[in-house]
Design an enzyme around this catalytic site. Structure first.
Site, PDB file in Angstrom:
ATOM      1  N   ARG A 233     -14.161  25.317  34.960  1.00  8.61           N
ATOM      2  CA  ARG A 233     -13.936  24.884  33.578  1.00  8.61           C
ATOM      3  C   ARG A 233     -12.611  24.134  33.541  1.00  8.61           C
ATOM      4  NH1 ARG A 233     -18.517  25.577  32.736  1.00  8.61           N
ATOM      5  NH2 ARG A 233     -19.537  26.979  31.254  1.00  8.61           N
ATOM      6  N   GLU A 262     -13.964  18.090  27.013  1.00  7.09           N
ATOM      7  CA  GLU A 262     -15.131  17.246  27.316  1.00  7.09           C
ATOM      8  C   GLU A 262     -15.813  16.801  26.033  1.00  7.09           C
ATOM      9  OE1 GLU A 262     -17.554  19.645  29.881  1.00  7.09           O
ATOM     10  OE2 GLU A 262     -15.936  19.902  31.289  1.00  7.09           O
ATOM     11  N   HIS A 280     -19.375  16.639  34.159  1.00  4.00           N
ATOM     12  CA  HIS A 280     -19.889  18.020  34.068  1.00  4.00           C
ATOM     13  C   HIS A 280     -21.389  18.075  34.418  1.00  4.00           C
ATOM     14  CE1 HIS A 280     -19.392  22.188  31.996  1.00  4.00           C
ATOM     15  NE2 HIS A 280     -20.270  22.241  32.984  1.00  4.00           N
TER      16      HIS A 280
HETATM   17  C1  8YV Z   1     -23.920  23.501  31.872  1.00  5.04           C
HETATM   18  C2  8YV Z   1     -22.386  25.215  32.936  1.00  5.04           C
HETATM   19  O1  8YV Z   1     -23.233  22.310  31.836  1.00  5.04           O
HETATM   20  O2  8YV Z   1     -23.773  27.037  33.384  1.00  5.04           O
HETATM   21  C3  8YV Z   1     -22.669  26.660  33.069  1.00  5.04           C
HETATM   22  O3  8YV Z   1     -21.731  27.450  32.867  1.00  5.04           O
HETATM   23  O4  8YV Z   1     -21.287  24.804  32.806  1.00  5.04           O
HETATM   24  C4  8YV Z   1     -23.489  24.252  33.055  1.00  5.04           C
HETATM   25  O5  8YV Z   1     -24.573  24.757  33.703  1.00  5.04           O
HETATM   26  C5  8YV Z   1     -23.958  23.993  30.506  1.00  5.04           C
HETATM   27  O6  8YV Z   1     -23.951  25.343  30.311  1.00  5.04           O
HETATM   28  C6  8YV Z   1     -25.170  23.390  29.853  1.00  5.04           C
HETATM   29  O7  8YV Z   1     -25.160  23.606  28.558  1.00  5.04           O
END
Ligand code: 8YV
Length: 313
Positions: A233, A262, A280
């Site tokens: 993150r 982001e 991302h």
């Molecule tokens: C996705 C993520 O971008 O799973 C996660 O924690 O960061 C990614 O898989 C996101 O959650 C999709 O909404």
């Protein structure tokens, strides 16, 4: 009146998952509502389940506006954008989508690392701009024999370590506790690990517990030849310090899939040629997003059937 159980969809999701949810449930889409207050007032008496993405998450005030809420199902493994403490304190369960994205996220970490070390985006530009016709590209650092420090040896951290081993690297990790079964060198002090490392890869969860963990001192300890990779993150690193140290040369280079705000990426990072930037995309493959969608559906189905959640957080 629909006879299907109601679900509130907080933000946009992977298309096929969204379609399947709409087939099975009476989905009310908060993000499409023009008058959010009227929308919430209308769904509040009935809505027991909300589905959200890891990016959008769900704040305490939104949970409070849905007093019947019992489950927040997250499309994503990271739940740092969900107020989990508030949910649990109020009898609201939270589910996520672990395991199915581990390998793709680890692949991307290695792609960013190799891209940064072997300067692949720069090579691509070099060819396209016709520079090759005037002479060869400069030599780069090697991935071989590098010392790689992994911040967070969870499922994704382990998958990254496995891949790094194939590049003849030396491995170590930092985390809240030692994991002797990993057989890897453990550092209880992140600055000490950064000093030892040629490459630092952030693979820890986001949230308040890890905010700014990769601090200015950690990045300074990584040093002018050091490479920082982040597939975790944006919040886990001091982004201002990262930008400043990369600009001054006090940090070598970086491969970044995640950012603090982001989709905003600091102009200072965009200006740097030796940093690999990615929007991302760790889990963003057709197969993995479909598997994540199946997990969301399974967790929601389990909750409506009164069965234990498959992926409780
Ligand atoms: C996705 C993520 O971008 O799973 C996660 O924690 O960061 C990614 O898989 C996101 O959650 C999709 O909404």
């Amino acid at each position: 009146m629909s006879t299907k159980p109601m679900i509130v969809q907080v933000g946009p999701l992977h298309g096929p998952t969204q379609d399947e949810l709409a087939r099975r449930y009476d989905v009310r889409r908060l993000f499409e509502a023009t008058d959010k207050a009227a929308f919430l007032a209308a769904v509040a008496p009935q809505c027991q389940v909300a589905v959200t993405s890891g990016t959008r998450g769900m704040e305490a005030s939104l949970m409070q506006a849905l007093p019947q809420l019992k489950l927040v199902a997250c499309f994503g493994v990271g739940v740092d954008a969900i107020d989990v403490a508030h949910a649990h304190a109020n009898g609201i369960a939270v589910s996520n989508t672990p395991d199915v994205l581990t390998e793709d996220v680890a692949d991307l970490a290695l792609a960013l690392l190799l891209g940064a070390i072997r300067r692949i985006p720069q090579g691509d530009r070099f060819v396209r701009e016709g520079s090759w016709l005037k002479g060869g590209m400069a030599l780069t650092a090697s991935m071989q024999q590098r010392k790689v420090g992994i911040v967070g040896l969870g499922r994704i951290g382990v998958a990254i370590a496995k891949r790094c081993a194939a590049f003849n690297t030396e491995l170590a990790y930092f985390g809240p506790r030692e994991k002797p079964a990993s057989g890897l060198r453990y550092f209880a002090d992140l600055v000490a690990m950064a000093r030892w490392s040629d490459v630092l890869i952030a693979a820890c969860p986001g949230g308040e517990g890890t905010r700014g963990l990769v601090s200015r001192s950690v990045l300074e300890a990584l040093g002018p030849a050091g490479v920082f990779v982040n597939i975790a993150r944006g919040s886990v690193v001091d982004e201002a310090a990262l930008t400043e140290l990369l600009t001054s040369g006090a940090l070598g280079s970086a491969g970044l899939d995640v950012f603090e705000r982001e989709p905003q990426v600091p102009a200072g990072l965009i200006a740097l040629d030796h940093v690999v930037l990615h929007p991302h995309q760790g889990s963003a493959t057709h197969d993995t997003r479909a598997a994540m969608g199946r997990k969301v559906l399974e967790n929601v189905e389990a909750w409506f059937a009164g069965r234990p959640l498959i992926d409780p957080v």
